[in-house]
Enzyme design. Structure first.
Site, PDB file in Angstrom:
ATOM      1  N   ASN A  28       2.573   8.942  -8.377  1.00 35.55           N
ATOM      2  CA  ASN A  28       3.772   8.278  -8.905  1.00 35.55           C
ATOM      3  C   ASN A  28       3.489   6.764  -9.008  1.00 35.55           C
ATOM      4  OD1 ASN A  28       7.107   7.415  -8.232  1.00 35.55           O
ATOM      5  ND2 ASN A  28       6.459   8.608  -9.978  1.00 35.55           N
ATOM      6  N   LEU A  29       2.416   6.475  -9.699  1.00 32.17           N
ATOM      7  CA  LEU A  29       1.847   5.128  -9.676  1.00 32.17           C
ATOM      8  C   LEU A  29       2.730   4.111 -10.377  1.00 32.17           C
ATOM      9  CD1 LEU A  29      -1.846   6.106 -10.462  1.00 32.17           C
ATOM     10  CD2 LEU A  29      -0.729   5.860  -8.230  1.00 32.17           C
ATOM     11  N   HIS A  33       0.249  -0.138  -7.431  1.00 30.30           N
ATOM     12  CA  HIS A  33      -0.969   0.667  -7.311  1.00 30.30           C
ATOM     13  C   HIS A  33      -2.020   0.203  -8.319  1.00 30.30           C
ATOM     14  CE1 HIS A  33       2.113   3.806  -6.024  1.00 30.30           C
ATOM     15  NE2 HIS A  33       1.299   3.755  -4.984  1.00 30.30           N
ATOM     16  N   LYS A 145      -0.084  -4.581   0.997  1.00 26.57           N
ATOM     17  CA  LYS A 145       0.642  -5.198   2.113  1.00 26.57           C
ATOM     18  C   LYS A 145       2.086  -4.720   2.188  1.00 26.57           C
ATOM     19  CE  LYS A 145      -1.718  -9.650   2.501  1.00 26.57           C
ATOM     20  NZ  LYS A 145      -1.454 -11.114   2.484  1.00 26.57           N
TER      21      LYS A 145
END
Ligand code: PAF
Length: 275
Positions: A28-29, A33, A145
């Protein structure tokens, strides 16, 4: 771009790939990503991205079943980002029998913050990441992060097991209104989506107050939790922590991060901001 569904297939491809950068994902980029994959290019000859929704890191009642699986759209994005290899194993390939050996991060790292509200989550993450590291034999692996505690757990895993790879962090990618990109943003209704940037706004306000000298962290945390509650959120935590180990800071610690997790309707959002 080659798609590998088996460990043997990926290993055969890896053998001829020179240096390799690994980007593990659950699919589910989104742009966050893709930024990691683009960043990965600079670190190695070839990029391996993985797509596997890891049952072990979900608790009963969490969103494992409904976690969005968008493989074809993901492949278009990865191909456009120049990824050479996709590892997309089925569950029977990764867990041919129930996993009985686990990587169990210590509770002072994995039982606090998200780990307090998602017991076992980081054990599931560390276990699958260890497997992915063994399978891909990468030289570098990239993690965002946005999942700050996950990044810390994985860094310590690599250090304490002397794994021969470097962990490279990627900055959080945000929508124009500040909301951190996340696969779970897709669960938000239109009105929830309009409210969602408040989480980052509050983190930004806390970070600004700390930069201006505020040291009563408990008060800053409580104020933000209260504001979230007044605006329809159910906050799990807002916490000022040390970047190094995510433990509570004393007044003279300077490397800090503000982390938060809160539910908006049925969607649980997390975010953080280094001070
Ligand atoms: O961050 C994620 O998407 C997952 O936790 C990871 C690292 C791919 C492990 O399943």
């Amino acid at each position: 771009m080659l798609i590998h569904e088996t460990i043997a297939g990926l290993r055969a491809a890896r053998a001829g790939a020179g240096t390799v950068a690994l980007v593990p994902t659950m699919g589910n980029l989104h742009e966050g990503h893709i930024a990691l994959m683009t960043q990965a290019r600079a670190h190695a000859d070839q990029v391996i991205a993985t797509i596997f929704v890891n049952r072990l890191q979900f608790r009963p009642g969490e969103d494992f079943e409904k976690y969005p699986r968008t493989f074809e759209a993901d492949c278009e994005k990865m191909a456009a980002a120049g990824v050479e290899h996709v590892f997309a194993p089925g569950e029977a390939e990764m867990y041919p029998q129930p996993q009985t050996y686990h990587v169990d991060p210590p509770s002072d790292q994995a039982g606090v913050l998200d780990g307090e509200f998602r017991p076992g989550h980081f054990r599931g993450v560390a276990t699958v990441v260890m497997k992915l590291f063994q399978i891909a034999q990468a030289d570098v692996a990239l993690f965002g992060k946005k999942d700050y505690q996950q990044l810390m757990v994985i860094r310590n895993l690599v250090r304490e097991f002397n794994l021969p790879l470097e962990i490279v962090p990627g900055e959080t990618v945000r929508a124009a209104d500040g909301l951190a990109l996340s696969s779970r943003n897709g669960y938000l209704s239109a009105s929830e989506r309009a409210e969602a940037p408040r989480l980052y706004q509050l983190l930004s306000e806390i970070a600004a107050e700390i930069r201006q000298g505020a040291r009563n962290y408990a008060e800053l945390e409580a104020k933000a939790m209260n504001i979230l509650g007044l605006n329809g959120w159910v906050p799990d935590y807002v916490a000022v922590r040390k970047t190094l180990d995510l433990q509570s800071p004393s007044a003279h610690d300077s490397k800090l991060v503000v982390l938060a997790a809160a539910r908006l309707g049925s969607t649980r959002l997390i975010d953080n901001l280094e001070v």
